[in-house]
Design a protein around this motif. Structure first.
Motif, PDB file in Angstrom:
ATOM      1  N   ASP B  94       0.858  -1.181   0.000  1.00 22.33           N
ATOM      2  CA  ASP B  94       0.000   0.000   0.000  1.00 22.33           C
ATOM      3  C   ASP B  94       0.897   1.235   0.000  1.00 22.33           C
ATOM      4  O   ASP B  94       2.112   1.144   0.133  1.00 22.33           O
ATOM      5  CB  ASP B  94      -0.867  -0.022   1.273  1.00 22.33           C
ATOM      6  CG  ASP B  94      -2.123   0.813   1.138  1.00 22.33           C
ATOM      7  OD1 ASP B  94      -2.246   1.580   0.167  1.00 22.33           O
ATOM      8  OD2 ASP B  94      -2.989   0.687   2.006  1.00 22.33           O
ATOM      9  N   GLY B  95       0.305   2.407  -0.135  1.00 21.09           N
ATOM     10  CA  GLY B  95       1.059   3.650  -0.066  1.00 21.09           C
ATOM     11  C   GLY B  95       1.957   3.826  -1.271  1.00 21.09           C
ATOM     12  O   GLY B  95       1.788   3.180  -2.303  1.00 21.09           O
ATOM     13  N   ALA B  96       2.950   4.724  -1.127  1.00 19.91           N
ATOM     14  CA  ALA B  96       3.847   5.063  -2.229  1.00 19.91           C
ATOM     15  C   ALA B  96       4.945   4.026  -2.375  1.00 19.91           C
ATOM     16  O   ALA B  96       5.314   3.343  -1.420  1.00 19.91           O
ATOM     17  CB  ALA B  96       4.451   6.443  -1.986  1.00 19.91           C
ATOM     18  N   ILE B  97       5.476   3.937  -3.563  1.00 21.36           N
ATOM     19  CA  ILE B  97       6.586   3.030  -3.805  1.00 21.36           C
ATOM     20  C   ILE B  97       7.847   3.598  -3.186  1.00 21.36           C
ATOM     21  O   ILE B  97       7.984   4.801  -3.015  1.00 21.36           O
ATOM     22  CB  ILE B  97       6.785   2.802  -5.320  1.00 21.36           C
ATOM     23  CG1 ILE B  97       7.677   1.593  -5.558  1.00 21.36           C
ATOM     24  CG2 ILE B  97       7.338   4.047  -5.990  1.00 21.36           C
ATOM     25  CD1 ILE B  97       7.733   1.168  -7.008  1.00 21.36           C
ATOM     26  N   TYR B 148      -4.513   0.336 -14.455  1.00 19.23           N
ATOM     27  CA  TYR B 148      -5.333   0.917 -13.380  1.00 19.23           C
ATOM     28  C   TYR B 148      -4.575   2.037 -12.672  1.00 19.23           C
ATOM     29  O   TYR B 148      -5.103   3.127 -12.454  1.00 19.23           O
ATOM     30  CB  TYR B 148      -5.724  -0.174 -12.385  1.00 19.23           C
ATOM     31  CG  TYR B 148      -6.623   0.304 -11.276  1.00 19.23           C
ATOM     32  CD1 TYR B 148      -8.004   0.341 -11.447  1.00 19.23           C
ATOM     33  CD2 TYR B 148      -6.104   0.729 -10.058  1.00 19.23           C
ATOM     34  CE1 TYR B 148      -8.847   0.785 -10.432  1.00 19.23           C
ATOM     35  CE2 TYR B 148      -6.939   1.182  -9.043  1.00 19.23           C
ATOM     36  CZ  TYR B 148      -8.301   1.201  -9.231  1.00 19.23           C
ATOM     37  OH  TYR B 148      -9.123   1.648  -8.224  1.00 19.23           O
ATOM     38  N   TYR B 152      -6.419   5.446 -13.189  1.00 22.20           N
ATOM     39  CA  TYR B 152      -7.294   5.718 -12.045  1.00 22.20           C
ATOM     40  C   TYR B 152      -6.544   6.377 -10.891  1.00 22.20           C
ATOM     41  O   TYR B 152      -7.096   7.231 -10.211  1.00 22.20           O
ATOM     42  CB  TYR B 152      -7.953   4.427 -11.558  1.00 22.20           C
ATOM     43  CG  TYR B 152      -9.122   3.944 -12.389  1.00 22.20           C
ATOM     44  CD1 TYR B 152      -9.069   3.918 -13.779  1.00 22.20           C
ATOM     45  CD2 TYR B 152     -10.295   3.515 -11.805  1.00 22.20           C
ATOM     46  CE1 TYR B 152     -10.133   3.462 -14.539  1.00 22.20           C
ATOM     47  CE2 TYR B 152     -11.372   3.053 -12.548  1.00 22.20           C
ATOM     48  CZ  TYR B 152     -11.281   3.022 -13.909  1.00 22.20           C
ATOM     49  OH  TYR B 152     -12.340   2.569 -14.651  1.00 22.20           O
ATOM     50  N   CYS B 153      -5.318   5.960 -10.634  1.00 15.42           N
ATOM     51  CA  CYS B 153      -4.597   6.490  -9.466  1.00 15.42           C
ATOM     52  C   CYS B 153      -3.784   7.718  -9.862  1.00 15.42           C
ATOM     53  O   CYS B 153      -4.039   8.813  -9.401  1.00 15.42           O
ATOM     54  CB  CYS B 153      -3.704   5.423  -8.856  1.00 15.42           C
ATOM     55  SG  CYS B 153      -4.607   3.926  -8.411  1.00 15.42           S
ATOM     56  N   LYS B 158     -11.458  10.995 -15.243  1.00 10.44           N
ATOM     57  CA  LYS B 158     -12.843  11.445 -15.150  1.00 10.44           C
ATOM     58  C   LYS B 158     -13.568  11.172 -16.467  1.00 10.44           C
ATOM     59  O   LYS B 158     -12.938  11.057 -17.513  1.00 10.44           O
ATOM     60  CB  LYS B 158     -12.886  12.937 -14.827  1.00 10.44           C
ATOM     61  CG  LYS B 158     -12.427  13.227 -13.417  1.00 10.44           C
ATOM     62  CD  LYS B 158     -12.628  14.688 -13.064  1.00 10.44           C
ATOM     63  CE  LYS B 158     -12.248  14.909 -11.603  1.00 10.44           C
ATOM     64  NZ  LYS B 158     -12.198  16.338 -11.257  1.00 10.44           N
ATOM     65  N   GLN B 279       4.661  10.759 -15.302  1.00 10.97           N
ATOM     66  CA  GLN B 279       4.749   9.909 -14.120  1.00 10.97           C
ATOM     67  C   GLN B 279       5.167   8.504 -14.517  1.00 10.97           C
ATOM     68  O   GLN B 279       4.459   7.847 -15.293  1.00 10.97           O
ATOM     69  CB  GLN B 279       3.380   9.875 -13.424  1.00 10.97           C
ATOM     70  CG  GLN B 279       3.317   8.942 -12.231  1.00 10.97           C
ATOM     71  CD  GLN B 279       4.139   9.422 -11.049  1.00 10.97           C
ATOM     72  OE1 GLN B 279       3.925  10.503 -10.550  1.00 10.97           O
ATOM     73  NE2 GLN B 279       5.100   8.620 -10.606  1.00 10.97           N
ATOM     74  N   GLY B 280       6.291   8.070 -14.002  1.00  8.09           N
ATOM     75  CA  GLY B 280       6.710   6.693 -14.202  1.00  8.09           C
ATOM     76  C   GLY B 280       5.796   5.756 -13.430  1.00  8.09           C
ATOM     77  O   GLY B 280       5.580   5.950 -12.238  1.00  8.09           O
ATOM     78  N   ILE B 281       5.241   4.782 -14.119  1.00 12.81           N
ATOM     79  CA  ILE B 281       4.297   3.846 -13.496  1.00 12.81           C
ATOM     80  C   ILE B 281       4.914   2.463 -13.513  1.00 12.81           C
ATOM     81  O   ILE B 281       5.037   1.841 -14.569  1.00 12.81           O
ATOM     82  CB  ILE B 281       2.967   3.801 -14.297  1.00 12.81           C
ATOM     83  CG1 ILE B 281       2.333   5.176 -14.402  1.00 12.81           C
ATOM     84  CG2 ILE B 281       1.998   2.769 -13.685  1.00 12.81           C
ATOM     85  CD1 ILE B 281       1.755   5.710 -13.125  1.00 12.81           C
ATOM     86  N   PHE B 282       5.321   1.975 -12.369  1.00 11.30           N
ATOM     87  CA  PHE B 282       5.961   0.664 -12.293  1.00 11.30           C
ATOM     88  C   PHE B 282       4.964  -0.284 -11.608  1.00 11.30           C
ATOM     89  O   PHE B 282       5.051  -0.542 -10.424  1.00 11.30           O
ATOM     90  CB  PHE B 282       7.270   0.790 -11.531  1.00 11.30           C
ATOM     91  CG  PHE B 282       8.186  -0.396 -11.705  1.00 11.30           C
ATOM     92  CD1 PHE B 282       7.950  -1.384 -12.652  1.00 11.30           C
ATOM     93  CD2 PHE B 282       9.327  -0.513 -10.914  1.00 11.30           C
ATOM     94  CE1 PHE B 282       8.801  -2.465 -12.812  1.00 11.30           C
ATOM     95  CE2 PHE B 282      10.190  -1.601 -11.055  1.00 11.30           C
ATOM     96  CZ  PHE B 282       9.923  -2.571 -12.003  1.00 11.30           C
ATOM     97  N   GLN B 287      -2.955  -2.828  -2.791  1.00  5.84           N
ATOM     98  CA  GLN B 287      -4.189  -2.063  -2.596  1.00  5.84           C
ATOM     99  C   GLN B 287      -4.798  -1.671  -3.944  1.00  5.84           C
ATOM    100  O   GLN B 287      -6.005  -1.772  -4.150  1.00  5.84           O
ATOM    101  CB  GLN B 287      -3.885  -0.811  -1.758  1.00  5.84           C
ATOM    102  CG  GLN B 287      -5.102   0.028  -1.437  1.00  5.84           C
ATOM    103  CD  GLN B 287      -6.082  -0.683  -0.533  1.00  5.84           C
ATOM    104  OE1 GLN B 287      -5.698  -1.223   0.493  1.00  5.84           O
ATOM    105  NE2 GLN B 287      -7.351  -0.722  -0.925  1.00  5.84           N
ATOM    106  N   ASP B 291      -8.413  -2.793  -5.362  1.00  3.65           N
ATOM    107  CA  ASP B 291      -9.387  -1.790  -5.818  1.00  3.65           C
ATOM    108  C   ASP B 291      -9.804  -2.088  -7.260  1.00  3.65           C
ATOM    109  O   ASP B 291     -10.975  -1.997  -7.615  1.00  3.65           O
ATOM    110  CB  ASP B 291      -8.787  -0.386  -5.728  1.00  3.65           C
ATOM    111  CG  ASP B 291      -8.612   0.076  -4.288  1.00  3.65           C
ATOM    112  OD1 ASP B 291      -9.165  -0.573  -3.379  1.00  3.65           O
ATOM    113  OD2 ASP B 291      -7.918   1.087  -4.070  1.00  3.65           O
ATOM    114  N   VAL B 295     -13.519  -3.107  -9.385  1.00  6.44           N
ATOM    115  CA  VAL B 295     -14.060  -2.579 -10.650  1.00  6.44           C
ATOM    116  C   VAL B 295     -14.477  -3.733 -11.560  1.00  6.44           C
ATOM    117  O   VAL B 295     -15.573  -3.719 -12.127  1.00  6.44           O
ATOM    118  CB  VAL B 295     -13.031  -1.680 -11.368  1.00  6.44           C
ATOM    119  CG1 VAL B 295     -13.587  -1.215 -12.726  1.00  6.44           C
ATOM    120  CG2 VAL B 295     -12.668  -0.480 -10.504  1.00  6.44           C
TER     121      VAL B 295
END
Lengths: 335, 335, 335, 335
Positions: B94-97, B148, B152-153, B158, B279-282, B287, B291, B295
């Motif tokens: 959970d939380g930030a990497i 996701y 979404y994060c 929207k 934003q680098g998404i790894f 969590q 989530d 969905v």
């Protein structure tokens, strides 16, 4: 009134023209300028490197400060005598930036501040903190707001954060001062030990001379026990981006504020591998400016660092001085 | 038990080894794998392009799905018979990497899922949605969670947002499905009109064949009346980054998820000039995975798109098929 | 080993029992406690006012500090000799709170720290900053983390913010110290001029004796030129909520941390009319605790304010002292 | 021109006055109104329950729609013929609310829309989506923007969220439609099975008749397997707040939008114990309005639900109809 104009590109081609003093419309005020400050963007604008298709004649310099000498009949926020500075993008009052707000920058989209008088909609001005002179006030709109936006808004800076600052130009020094308010750990680079010494007096805690320590990214990792810094204020330069990504922690934040002339061997893959957030910071909104001013008003020991002040007639000298890169903090024009 | 191992790099050097079936420790469960899925990272890992200093032997493939056949005595979250998939980074709950969480990825830092059995701490697993098969469940950990996280994060997607997707690989197709839930406008690129047609069936609204429309960034601007898109899911490729920045709106968001092999003529200055957030998404946390599964459970018409299923013995064929780039959605191994 | 137990409610019904010293499981450590600290919640728990259906026997007190004397074979984060404190909710490591995390609080859901030894999963502990004693470390888990969560996480505190603190209990004094790091304007209330004087030494800037100034909300508005404060740390008490809403600015933030025994004439309509954000703060996660500790490590002049220290045998006296409400900062038990 | 005026409180005291048609100033436009809509605030305003010290005469009703028939010479955003609606707070363009923005609400601080013509600064208007009539456009400024702000901005609504809506007034029905776009689970309460049936057609998924199920909070917990909902749109009423807090999940979000006439047995302690975020939502900014309109333009099946339309001369009947509480959706005045 007198106004500097870009008609042809090149510092020596700047012309001092005679223009009619404008009259404020219903919701406008007339500002008599007493000071202006230089940003690297202004230098590039004058030299034609920022926007080769710039509409001319244009009054350069986004940053100025002066007093209100006349107000339109609908004006309610200001009165004659108020000490003000125009905001960088006249249309960015609050909220997120968008395309139309971005096209309202002084000294680029609109005439700037290197003139004796200017009219501005009352929504496009902020008051200068009382304890700042006009020269000090003139340093704020671009450099200080950029630093505030980068660290406080985009970065949500916290007291336990470590910040990496590059060089000792206007934005870096404001960032240094704003980070020092929180007691952050502040690593700063410079080519001059003398400048690093000055940075120490302003609150920097760690120092890297990038002339003698070329691999400054490795030094940053060493200083942070391999963790990397929380924030980098990336002001550009040859190959700095790759080193910035090396220097930042996994999940860290790089505020991109500089006009990068050379991206060296930068590979965007590194953004992914380190989960970096890279945020372009193009100055900021009026709301950010007002919030920042409250910080200055509450922390009155913070004073804009002015490297050198030139007279209104010495604008070309000021631009050449900036070009030389030997300044520490801001270069100011006094009218 | 049988387990594939990287001992030397290269698809054809993958070996099928015999290992001892592990026993779960107090807080661990033993998973019997029934399926695995391929990601581009797995292909690079096997070929030695992802991490040349990879510690071998390593069981490859981060994504798998199976059933719990034994539990340690402290285990409370799961019971024998539960259908589960391990999370990509075992340590990112959970939380930030951060750096230590980032070093717990399956099929890289730790042994992956291309084996008959594996033990995992109970904190490192999530249940597969009931209406998904093992093959479908095995597609989720890397590609779906990445999509996701990106939209979404990081993106706070929207319903009025416009999303640009590149190609029809696993992440892009999951991003397409997740954006379609909100009724977003979705622009997708592909080299194949046939694939674009399939994308239409999944909810994409605008289509660019980048073979016939090389300057797809210009097409994106045309489609958005010069405004640009709100989000780009940047999956990499030759020179895509510069085009992605061209395609995004001022103040927009680029989720960087791809292993970029070539940054073309990308100049980071554009990040500044358009106030872009990159934003680098790894992948993502447990969590986020949970989530996301909610969905899928609420929108049961969404099903992972499986391009082709291979048998456990056909892993090398599956890797070569991925290498060919002709897939649409996910490639799966069935045990 | 010795352990205090709640068997029946009431301070004088606390019993000192003999229990078997536990042995750590694979991923657990055994902590030998050297100190504990009191929170108002502990007092209510002992008196049966917090949870009338509390499962007994229960070891009370959520906050303790000690050294690790034994570790399970899977433990990697700690070693024997490490100085640690258990986190308040053993299950809240990172991210947002949820129902299951909320049900893992020490001294309530689980046995607390008022015992000579305790076993904890290695994920449920943080190291005490080196420059803090065990007594100082024992003050952190509940009060300090609550203050950090309220101001730094929920409040995103900035140096130009104004904070309103109520009284001089443990949370308020930690909030005072954490806000002083940023040089915030800090308004504090107390029934005692002497305590206000002490608060001044710690960095508070404005003072209201609510005995002599009953309408302290009006005084707050006066001090802020009718704007109201940015943040209220609402610690509860008779009718404070209505005054807190009066005191906060339009769009302001109220961190609700107190066990309110009386909501007086509070009308939630005021939340709407002032666009207030009211956030319940139930201590915080391990991640917040670790982040907070970095603030303490970087700002070593900040030291937990300990009002009075009692011996292990004097726990009942300590509880009665807290009940009297005459403390400033934390009350500590030394083992 | 004709204009309704509050001179004395009470529905029957509303007067229809003759005023001079205003002329737009430099940056203003003149709007000829074709429709207005009612909100509960308007009813309270007319009856003197909202602000007993209201400055009169005041033109009531915040929400109207019309066409631009004349523009000031500085106007650039609009042209004659544009179909527009004024924003609720003329001064809240973007960013966070503050005290001065909050004091610019139509039909309260400033004259509202129940008149044939009105002048507005061009910054205080938005275009009506093309596919909406004037009557439909007139429903948006207060109720729809409030619902959008509550769910999309304050709530960051996600497709897997569960939303609790109270009753079938204007805000609740817009919230229902906006949540249905994401396919959220939507629990709605009403005193009428017939209205619940209508809500089902609009996308609600779970239904509670609070006449027959008085303890609707228990029913909500039952429906959510004791977890509680992610979001409550709290529109007020006798004792709803306590039930709302019971209904929301640990760490959940309550958007407070209603004028609560009775807070029943609400104890703010529950905010703390469940870590609830309670956010007062006072309509929203122009930016939110524009963003919302893009949602309507992209999801053209969403149409404002108009319960009943009255003529300009029937305003008192319309107010009494609202007072009766029998409406489902919006009540509109057609000019």
């Amino acid at each position: 009134m007198k106004a500097y104009e870009i008609n042809e590109f090149g510092i020596d081609n700047l012309t001092l023209a005679e223009r009619e003093t404008p009259a404020p419309k219903e919701s406008e005020v007339l500002v008599k300028f007493h000071a202006a400050s230089l940003n690297y963007r202004d230098l590039m604008m004058v030299k034609g490197l920022y926007n080769p298709r710039l509409k001319t004649p244009l009054v350069p310099f986004s940053d100025g400060a002066g007093e209100i000498v006349e107000i339109g009949e609908q004006v309610t926020k200001f009165k004659v005598g108020d000490r003000v500075t125009p905001i960088f993008m006249q249309g960015w009052i609050d909220g997120a930036i968008d395309n139309s707000k971005a096209r309202t920058a002084l000294g680029g989209d609109l005439d700037g501040c290197l003139r004796e008088f200017g009219t501005f909609d009352e929504s496009g001005l902020v008051c200068i903190p009382d304890h700042f002179s006009y020269e000090e006030g003139a340093t704020l709109p671009c450099a200080a707001v950029t630093a505030y936006h980068a660290l406080y808004c985009s970065g949500s800076l916290k007291p336990d954060d470590t910040v990496l600052l590059q060089g000792t130009g206007g934005v870096s020094i404001f960032a240094l001062q704003l980070a020092s308010v929180l007691g952050c750990r502040i690593i700063i680079t410079s080519s001059s030990d003398e400048k690093l010494e000055k940075a120490k007096e302003l609150g920097a805690t760690d120092f890297i001379n990038y002339k003698t320590t070329e691999d400054w990214d490795k030094k940053v990792l060493e200083l942070t026990e391999k963790r990397g810094v929380d924030h980098v204020v990336e002001v550009g330069g040859a190959g700095t981006m790759a080193k910035s990504v090396n220097s930042v922690k996994v999940g860290g934040h790089i505020a991109v504020i500089g006009i990068l002339t050379n991206n060296g061997d930068f590979n965007p893959t590194s953004i992914l591998m380190k989960s970096v957030r890279m945020q372009g910071i193009f100055v900021g909104s009026r709301q950010m400016f007002e919030d920042m001013n409250r910080v200055f008003c509450q922390h009155t020991h913070l004073k804009p660092v002015i490297d050198k002040t030139f007279e209104f007639g010495e604008v070309k000298d000021a631009l050449k001085y900036m070009e030389s890169g030997s300044h520490f903090g801001k270069i100011v024009i006094k009218f």
